[in-house]
Scaffold this active site. Structure first.
Site, PDB file in Angstrom:
ATOM      1  N   LEU A  49      43.987  39.236  35.956  1.00 44.96           N
ATOM      2  CA  LEU A  49      44.259  40.381  35.092  1.00 44.96           C
ATOM      3  C   LEU A  49      43.962  41.667  35.849  1.00 44.96           C
ATOM      4  O   LEU A  49      43.070  41.701  36.715  1.00 44.96           O
ATOM      5  CB  LEU A  49      43.411  40.300  33.820  1.00 44.96           C
ATOM      6  CG  LEU A  49      43.603  39.027  32.993  1.00 44.96           C
ATOM      7  CD1 LEU A  49      42.968  39.198  31.618  1.00 44.96           C
ATOM      8  CD2 LEU A  49      45.059  38.637  32.856  1.00 44.96           C
ATOM      9  N   GLY A  94      42.583  35.262  35.748  1.00 46.26           N
ATOM     10  CA  GLY A  94      43.903  35.235  35.114  1.00 46.26           C
ATOM     11  C   GLY A  94      44.944  34.532  35.984  1.00 46.26           C
ATOM     12  O   GLY A  94      45.880  33.918  35.469  1.00 46.26           O
ATOM     13  N   ASN A 118      36.492  32.870  37.544  1.00 48.35           N
ATOM     14  CA  ASN A 118      35.293  33.501  38.103  1.00 48.35           C
ATOM     15  C   ASN A 118      34.776  34.659  37.261  1.00 48.35           C
ATOM     16  O   ASN A 118      34.043  35.513  37.751  1.00 48.35           O
ATOM     17  CB  ASN A 118      35.605  34.006  39.523  1.00 48.35           C
ATOM     18  CG  ASN A 118      36.679  35.090  39.510  1.00 48.35           C
ATOM     19  OD1 ASN A 118      37.545  35.079  38.667  1.00 48.35           O
ATOM     20  ND2 ASN A 118      36.594  36.019  40.436  1.00 48.35           N
ATOM     21  N   GLU A 119      35.158  34.691  35.978  1.00 47.84           N
ATOM     22  CA  GLU A 119      34.832  35.856  35.141  1.00 47.84           C
ATOM     23  C   GLU A 119      33.355  36.228  35.179  1.00 47.84           C
ATOM     24  O   GLU A 119      33.008  37.408  35.204  1.00 47.84           O
ATOM     25  CB  GLU A 119      35.258  35.603  33.684  1.00 47.84           C
ATOM     26  CG  GLU A 119      36.734  35.834  33.388  1.00 47.84           C
ATOM     27  CD  GLU A 119      37.625  34.678  33.788  1.00 47.84           C
ATOM     28  OE1 GLU A 119      37.136  33.722  34.439  1.00 47.84           O
ATOM     29  OE2 GLU A 119      38.816  34.722  33.455  1.00 47.84           O
TER      30      GLU A 119
HETATM   31  C1  LIG Z   1      33.076  37.902  22.802  1.00 45.82           C
HETATM   32  C2  LIG Z   1      34.557  38.026  22.892  1.00 45.82           C
HETATM   33  C3  LIG Z   1      35.065  37.879  24.299  1.00 45.82           C
HETATM   34  C4  LIG Z   1      36.514  38.090  24.391  1.00 45.82           C
HETATM   35  C5  LIG Z   1      37.009  38.020  25.818  1.00 45.82           C
HETATM   36  C6  LIG Z   1      36.379  38.979  26.657  1.00 45.82           C
HETATM   37  C7  LIG Z   1      36.615  39.267  27.920  1.00 45.82           C
HETATM   38  C8  LIG Z   1      37.610  38.714  28.796  1.00 45.82           C
HETATM   39  C9  LIG Z   1      38.027  39.772  29.682  1.00 45.82           C
HETATM   40  C10 LIG Z   1      38.690  39.688  30.762  1.00 45.82           C
HETATM   41  C11 LIG Z   1      39.152  38.543  31.460  1.00 45.82           C
HETATM   42  C12 LIG Z   1      39.610  38.767  32.705  1.00 45.82           C
HETATM   43  C13 LIG Z   1      40.162  37.765  33.580  1.00 45.82           C
HETATM   44  C14 LIG Z   1      40.573  38.322  34.928  1.00 45.82           C
HETATM   45  O1  LIG Z   1      41.587  37.922  35.439  1.00 45.82           O
HETATM   46  S1  LIG Z   1      39.591  39.513  35.655  1.00 45.82           S
HETATM   47  C15 LIG Z   1      40.219  39.712  37.305  1.00 45.82           C
HETATM   48  C16 LIG Z   1      39.574  38.727  38.232  1.00 45.82           C
HETATM   49  N1  LIG Z   1      40.076  38.921  39.582  1.00 45.82           N
HETATM   50  C17 LIG Z   1      39.280  38.954  40.633  1.00 45.82           C
HETATM   51  O2  LIG Z   1      38.084  38.789  40.571  1.00 45.82           O
HETATM   52  C18 LIG Z   1      39.952  39.230  41.944  1.00 45.82           C
HETATM   53  C19 LIG Z   1      39.531  40.534  42.507  1.00 45.82           C
HETATM   54  N2  LIG Z   1      40.212  40.796  43.778  1.00 45.82           N
HETATM   55  C20 LIG Z   1      39.853  40.221  44.931  1.00 45.82           C
HETATM   56  O3  LIG Z   1      38.949  39.416  45.016  1.00 45.82           O
HETATM   57  C21 LIG Z   1      40.633  40.635  46.127  1.00 45.82           C
HETATM   58  O4  LIG Z   1      41.314  41.809  45.847  1.00 45.82           O
HETATM   59  C22 LIG Z   1      41.656  39.560  46.605  1.00 45.82           C
HETATM   60  C23 LIG Z   1      40.910  38.368  47.208  1.00 45.82           C
HETATM   61  C24 LIG Z   1      42.577  39.122  45.461  1.00 45.82           C
HETATM   62  C25 LIG Z   1      42.561  40.188  47.710  1.00 45.82           C
HETATM   63  O5  LIG Z   1      41.745  40.703  48.742  1.00 45.82           O
HETATM   64  P1  LIG Z   1      42.380  41.714  49.800  1.00 45.82           P
HETATM   65  O6  LIG Z   1      41.295  41.998  50.788  1.00 45.82           O
HETATM   66  O7  LIG Z   1      43.668  41.212  50.298  1.00 45.82           O
HETATM   67  O8  LIG Z   1      42.743  43.016  48.952  1.00 45.82           O
HETATM   68  P2  LIG Z   1      41.738  44.115  48.362  1.00 45.82           P
HETATM   69  O9  LIG Z   1      41.554  45.193  49.370  1.00 45.82           O
HETATM   70  O10 LIG Z   1      40.522  43.494  47.809  1.00 45.82           O
HETATM   71  O11 LIG Z   1      42.607  44.648  47.131  1.00 45.82           O
HETATM   72  C26 LIG Z   1      43.720  45.518  47.313  1.00 45.82           C
HETATM   73  C27 LIG Z   1      43.740  46.503  46.171  1.00 45.82           C
HETATM   74  O12 LIG Z   1      43.960  45.776  44.958  1.00 45.82           O
HETATM   75  C28 LIG Z   1      42.897  46.086  44.036  1.00 45.82           C
HETATM   76  N3  LIG Z   1      42.647  44.899  43.197  1.00 45.82           N
HETATM   77  C29 LIG Z   1      42.300  43.675  43.582  1.00 45.82           C
HETATM   78  N4  LIG Z   1      42.194  42.848  42.542  1.00 45.82           N
HETATM   79  C30 LIG Z   1      42.485  43.575  41.451  1.00 45.82           C
HETATM   80  C31 LIG Z   1      42.545  43.284  40.059  1.00 45.82           C
HETATM   81  N5  LIG Z   1      42.320  42.067  39.558  1.00 45.82           N
HETATM   82  N6  LIG Z   1      42.865  44.291  39.232  1.00 45.82           N
HETATM   83  C32 LIG Z   1      43.129  45.520  39.677  1.00 45.82           C
HETATM   84  N7  LIG Z   1      43.096  45.859  40.998  1.00 45.82           N
HETATM   85  C33 LIG Z   1      42.776  44.888  41.870  1.00 45.82           C
HETATM   86  C34 LIG Z   1      41.721  46.425  44.913  1.00 45.82           C
HETATM   87  O13 LIG Z   1      40.770  47.158  44.212  1.00 45.82           O
HETATM   88  C35 LIG Z   1      42.411  47.225  45.997  1.00 45.82           C
HETATM   89  O14 LIG Z   1      42.698  48.502  45.469  1.00 45.82           O
HETATM   90  P3  LIG Z   1      42.650  49.818  46.383  1.00 45.82           P
HETATM   91  O15 LIG Z   1      41.246  49.921  46.914  1.00 45.82           O
HETATM   92  O16 LIG Z   1      43.674  49.586  47.468  1.00 45.82           O
HETATM   93  O17 LIG Z   1      43.002  50.932  45.458  1.00 45.82           O
END
Ligand SMILES: CCCCC/C=C\C/C=C\C=C\CC(=O)SCCNC(=O)CCNC(=O)[C@H](O)C(C)(C)COP(=O)(O)OP(=O)(O)OC[C@H]1O[C@@H](n2cnc3c(N)ncnc32)[C@H](O)[C@@H]1OP(=O)(O)O
Length: 243
Positions: A49, A94, A118-119
């Site tokens: 997400l 997600g 991994n939430e």
């Molecule tokens: C009591 C009631 C409860 C109800 C329910 C409640 C809550 C539920 C709520 C939410 C559930 C959420 C589920 C999810 O999916 S949360 C997202 C989980 N994702 C992650 O942890 C992944 C995070 N990202 C990474 O680990 C790395 O980015 C990755 C390994 C994927 C890639 O690494 P790489 O080195 O290639 O690239 P980066 O430099 O890290 O990233 C580039 C750029 O993209 C941005 N970014 C990465 N992931 C996300 C993301 N998930 N969302 C938005 N943006 C993301 C990152 O910040 C970089 O941005 P920038 O610095 O270039 O601007």
């Protein structure tokens, strides 16, 4: 279906909407019987997400976003098409849910391509329907450990625990997915579709019966100061990783 939302295929509202429209078109076109979902972003299936849809947003936006997340899950999970995941990159949270909603998962054998919910590592919790799908796939005990510890399984562990069905060399992911598709398409559609529905409907119904309440719970939870702080810290960590 090749997902392309660079740099990391995060499931933003716009991207979710595009995926939904594409899936709907394929479902309505009777010449299609199956889809292979894969990624066009090197090394990343989907980063899950989009955290920027949940951080610093007003409640109305969060509600709209969560509705779209629910919608995509229900459409993939209950699709009449055969849905195969050709997972050619890392697949957290997600991204993992999307994979788990496929009928069959083929993962590329690269130690960087971890998959899991991994939430908790972000300081948030997996919603009950994410949890249900994981429990259905790997069993109660394995899911309880994986969810609490926020496990991201590398390919060998992912295969062992059963979160994916097959691990193959990276250059064979697409061809393996196509062979698997051929096997699944050998089954008469009506029998396979009814069986899929029989198995999956109870899990989907748990959400369908309380969609609005689930949206309200999400909005309340994600709007808490403590949760917004956790998301801030996690986003900062992602930035700092770049150095
Ligand atoms: C009591 C009631 C409860 C109800 C329910 C409640 C809550 C539920 C709520 C939410 C559930 C959420 C589920 C999810 O999916 S949360 C997202 C989980 N994702 C992650 O942890 C992944 C995070 N990202 C990474 O680990 C790395 O980015 C990755 C390994 C994927 C890639 O690494 P790489 O080195 O290639 O690239 P980066 O430099 O890290 O990233 C580039 C750029 O993209 C941005 N970014 C990465 N992931 C996300 C993301 N998930 N969302 C938005 N943006 C993301 C990152 O910040 C970089 O941005 P920038 O610095 O270039 O601007």
């Amino acid at each position: 279906m090749k997902m392309r939302n660079p740099p990391v295929n995060s499931l933003s509202l716009e991207f979710l909407t595009e995926l939904l429209i594409s899936l709907e078109k394929l479902e309505n076109d009777k010449t299609f019987r199956g889809i292979i979902i894969t990624s066009d972003c090197p090394g990343i299936f989907s980063a899950g997400l989009d955290l920027l849809e949940m951080y610093g947003r007003d409640p109305a936006h969060c509600a709209e976003y969560w509705k779209a997340v629910q919608e995509l899950w229900l459409r993939v999970y209950l699709s009449n098409l055969v849905v195969i995941g050709a997972i050619n990159g890392i697949s957290p949270a997600g991204g993992c849910l999307l994979s788990l909603s496929c009928d069959y998962r083929v993962l590329a054998n690269n130690p960087k391509y971890a998959i899991g919910l991994n939430e908790t590592l972000l300081g948030i919790i997996a919603p009950f329907w994410f949890k249900d799908v994981l429990v259905n796939t790997i069993g109660h005990r394995a899911a309880e450990r994986a969810l609490q510890l926020g496990f991201l399984f590398p390919p060998s562990d992912a295969l062992q625990v059963g979160i994916v069905d097959q691990v193959v060399p990276e250059d064979q992911v697409q061809s393996t997915a196509r062979s698997v598709m051929a096997q699944w398409l050998a089954i008469p559609d009506h029998a396979r579709q009814l069986t899929k529905n029989l198995v999956r409907k109870p899990t989907a119904d748990r959400l369908l019966q309380q969609r609005d309440a689930d949206i309200q719970n999400f909005v309340r939870f994600i709007s808490r100061d403590s949760i917004q702080k956790s998301l801030h810290v996690y986003l900062e960590k992602l930035k700092q990783k770049k150095g």
